[in-house]
Write an enzyme that holds these catalytic residues in place. Sequence first.
Site, PDB file in Angstrom:
ATOM      1  N   ARG A  64      -3.411   0.890  11.590  1.00 19.52           N
ATOM      2  CA  ARG A  64      -4.314   0.446  12.652  1.00 19.52           C
ATOM      3  C   ARG A  64      -4.206   1.467  13.781  1.00 19.52           C
ATOM      4  NH1 ARG A  64      -6.434  -2.282   9.439  1.00 19.52           N
ATOM      5  NH2 ARG A  64      -6.647  -4.564   9.370  1.00 19.52           N
ATOM      6  N   ILE A 123       0.835  -1.201   0.000  1.00 18.21           N
ATOM      7  CA  ILE A 123       0.000   0.000   0.000  1.00 18.21           C
ATOM      8  C   ILE A 123       0.871   1.253   0.000  1.00 18.21           C
ATOM      9  CG2 ILE A 123      -1.728   1.308   1.328  1.00 18.21           C
ATOM     10  CD1 ILE A 123      -2.677  -1.510   2.388  1.00 18.21           C
ATOM     11  N   HIS A 146     -13.053   3.500   9.099  1.00 19.18           N
ATOM     12  CA  HIS A 146     -12.310   2.356   8.526  1.00 19.18           C
ATOM     13  C   HIS A 146     -12.798   2.059   7.092  1.00 19.18           C
ATOM     14  CE1 HIS A 146      -9.832  -1.342   9.885  1.00 19.18           C
ATOM     15  NE2 HIS A 146      -9.692  -1.155   8.587  1.00 19.18           N
ATOM     16  N   ARG A 178      11.657  -1.477   8.365  1.00 17.05           N
ATOM     17  CA  ARG A 178      12.766  -2.112   9.101  1.00 17.05           C
ATOM     18  C   ARG A 178      13.907  -2.433   8.148  1.00 17.05           C
ATOM     19  NH1 ARG A 178       9.399  -6.875  11.463  1.00 17.05           N
ATOM     20  NH2 ARG A 178       8.751  -6.684   9.286  1.00 17.05           N
ATOM     21  N   GLU A 186     -12.521   0.577  18.179  1.00 19.04           N
ATOM     22  CA  GLU A 186     -13.163   0.970  16.925  1.00 19.04           C
ATOM     23  C   GLU A 186     -14.577   0.408  16.910  1.00 19.04           C
ATOM     24  OE1 GLU A 186     -10.402   1.189  13.464  1.00 19.04           O
ATOM     25  OE2 GLU A 186     -11.950  -0.059  12.540  1.00 19.04           O
TER      26      GLU A 186
HETATM   27  P1  NAP Z   1       2.916  -4.935   3.477  1.00 17.64           P
HETATM   28  O1  NAP Z   1       3.009  -5.026   1.994  1.00 17.64           O
HETATM   29  O2  NAP Z   1       3.351  -6.089   4.299  1.00 17.64           O
HETATM   30  O3  NAP Z   1       3.698  -3.617   3.913  1.00 17.64           O
HETATM   31  C1  NAP Z   1       3.938  -3.295   5.232  1.00 17.64           C
HETATM   32  C2  NAP Z   1       5.192  -2.450   5.294  1.00 17.64           C
HETATM   33  O4  NAP Z   1       5.384  -2.058   6.663  1.00 17.64           O
HETATM   34  C3  NAP Z   1       6.431  -3.176   4.848  1.00 17.64           C
HETATM   35  O5  NAP Z   1       7.127  -2.361   3.944  1.00 17.64           O
HETATM   36  C4  NAP Z   1       7.226  -3.385   6.119  1.00 17.64           C
HETATM   37  O6  NAP Z   1       8.620  -3.300   5.828  1.00 17.64           O
HETATM   38  C5  NAP Z   1       6.761  -2.211   6.957  1.00 17.64           C
HETATM   39  N1  NAP Z   1       6.946  -2.458   8.403  1.00 17.64           N
HETATM   40  C6  NAP Z   1       6.662  -3.575   9.091  1.00 17.64           C
HETATM   41  N2  NAP Z   1       7.030  -3.428  10.379  1.00 17.64           N
HETATM   42  C7  NAP Z   1       7.563  -2.195  10.478  1.00 17.64           C
HETATM   43  C8  NAP Z   1       8.143  -1.471  11.546  1.00 17.64           C
HETATM   44  N3  NAP Z   1       8.290  -2.010  12.765  1.00 17.64           N
HETATM   45  N4  NAP Z   1       8.581  -0.204  11.302  1.00 17.64           N
HETATM   46  C9  NAP Z   1       8.482   0.326  10.056  1.00 17.64           C
HETATM   47  N5  NAP Z   1       7.948  -0.318   9.004  1.00 17.64           N
HETATM   48  C10 NAP Z   1       7.497  -1.570   9.214  1.00 17.64           C
HETATM   49  O7  NAP Z   1       1.411  -4.651   3.936  1.00 17.64           O
HETATM   50  P2  NAP Z   1       0.265  -3.853   3.160  1.00 17.64           P
HETATM   51  O8  NAP Z   1      -0.527  -4.797   2.357  1.00 17.64           O
HETATM   52  O9  NAP Z   1       0.866  -2.646   2.516  1.00 17.64           O
HETATM   53  O10 NAP Z   1      -0.655  -3.427   4.400  1.00 17.64           O
HETATM   54  C11 NAP Z   1      -0.123  -2.674   5.484  1.00 17.64           C
HETATM   55  C12 NAP Z   1      -1.147  -2.536   6.585  1.00 17.64           C
HETATM   56  O11 NAP Z   1      -2.143  -1.593   6.196  1.00 17.64           O
HETATM   57  C13 NAP Z   1      -1.952  -3.794   6.917  1.00 17.64           C
HETATM   58  O12 NAP Z   1      -1.239  -4.659   7.769  1.00 17.64           O
HETATM   59  C14 NAP Z   1      -3.201  -3.245   7.564  1.00 17.64           C
HETATM   60  O13 NAP Z   1      -3.068  -3.195   8.967  1.00 17.64           O
HETATM   61  C15 NAP Z   1      -3.291  -1.824   7.001  1.00 17.64           C
HETATM   62  N6  NAP Z   1      -4.469  -1.678   6.144  1.00 17.64           N
HETATM   63  C16 NAP Z   1      -5.440  -0.819   6.522  1.00 17.64           C
HETATM   64  C17 NAP Z   1      -6.558  -0.664   5.736  1.00 17.64           C
HETATM   65  C18 NAP Z   1      -7.665   0.245   6.148  1.00 17.64           C
HETATM   66  O14 NAP Z   1      -8.787   0.046   5.726  1.00 17.64           O
HETATM   67  N7  NAP Z   1      -7.405   1.281   6.908  1.00 17.64           N
HETATM   68  C19 NAP Z   1      -6.701  -1.371   4.527  1.00 17.64           C
HETATM   69  C20 NAP Z   1      -5.680  -2.247   4.176  1.00 17.64           C
HETATM   70  C21 NAP Z   1      -4.566  -2.394   4.986  1.00 17.64           C
HETATM   71  P3  NAP Z   1       9.694  -4.114   6.708  1.00 17.64           P
HETATM   72  O15 NAP Z   1       9.186  -5.514   6.816  1.00 17.64           O
HETATM   73  O16 NAP Z   1      10.967  -3.969   5.957  1.00 17.64           O
HETATM   74  O17 NAP Z   1       9.737  -3.418   8.026  1.00 17.64           O
END
Ligand code: NAP
Length: 318
Positions: free
Chosen positions: A236, A156, A284, A176, A265
């Site tokens: 979140r 995202i 959300h 990270r 929430e």
């Molecule tokens: P993703 O592809 O796994 O991306 C998550 C990113 O966060 C990765 O680049 C990861 O990189 C980084 N990350 C993980 N731990 C971290 C830390 N401690 N410090 C800094 N960066 C960190 O996941 P995604 O599909 O983009 O989704 C991300 C999140 O968005 C979901 O888990 C969900 O909670 C949220 N989301 C919200 C909505 C909504 O409706 N509001 C909708 C969809 C998703 P590294 O592993 O290198 O750290």
Amino acid sequence: MSWQVLIQSDVVPYEPITRLLAASDCCLHWWRDAEPPQDIDYSCIDGIYSYGHFPVTRLLMERCGRLKIVSNFGVGCDHIDQNGARALGIPVGNTPGVLDAATADLTWALLLAAGRNIVAGDHFARGPGFQKYDAAVLLGQQVTGATLGIIGLGRIGYQVGRRAIGFDMKILYHNRTRNESAEADLGARYAGLDELLQQSDFVALNCPLTPETTGLIGARELALMKPTAVIANVARGPVWDQEALLVALRAGHLHAAATDVTYPEPLPRDHPLLAEERLVLLPHLGSATRQTRDAMSQMSVTNLLAGLTGQDVPHRIA
Ligand code: NAP
């Protein structure tokens, strides 16, 4: 053969899900309240379908005697004990990728709304105070040419960065681990968390909720930000400290904030954040477009059926 599936949902699920499940060999058992229903024979449950954010604990997975799959409607699985599932050998499926565009679009809707006073402007335009055009009211922050900091440049976050290119923005990101291909594609620069917060005009939270990211943005981190900065949380709720955010907004330490997510929430209806004018708040809606919801429905039911029939789960996180 009919599969016994526990559906956790305190609302009526999006219609295509129930339609897809009705066309399968699944017999549905509903978990609608906070507490587990008593009238279910858990020893016969083959699958759990998680719609919403009821916790899927190791205890629940152990209780479901024939459990073969936990399928989540959504990409964020912080409510599922993934380590527990791994230890028990139960696959967990989610819906990555199909919601990136919608969620990135909404991240931008929030950054723009907060930065350009869209919600306050809407209220003002409808209210008795708007009598004459005045070029000095509701001045916002310039988006074009500003610096965007993305915390969590994953699927995202990458799409959030792509959209920033259209605004001629300088892009910083913090993960990270470095993402060199995204750096090359977006012209983004890796930064430590403190540096990103100090230098960014707009900050987008797009990381998952994990023990490491819980409270990632607290009073100290908010104090590092520019007083003109805007921050949006589309991750979140617990990724930032809501109370510290409220204090910072009230003290004028930020231009504005926006969030799609809270804890709990929804917030209690008398929560002080609901009265904070410099916070744009959504219920959300990150992935809430019809097209994305349709794709999530299909993907989550496909994961469920694959797990039930012993096939590889196409989108598996644990
Ligand atoms: P993703 O592809 O796994 O991306 C998550 C990113 O966060 C990765 O680049 C990861 O990189 C980084 N990350 C993980 N731990 C971290 C830390 N401690 N410090 C800094 N960066 C960190 O996941 P995604 O599909 O983009 O989704 C991300 C999140 O968005 C979901 O888990 C969900 O909670 C949220 N989301 C919200 C909505 C909504 O409706 N509001 C909708 C969809 C998703 P590294 O592993 O290198 O750290």
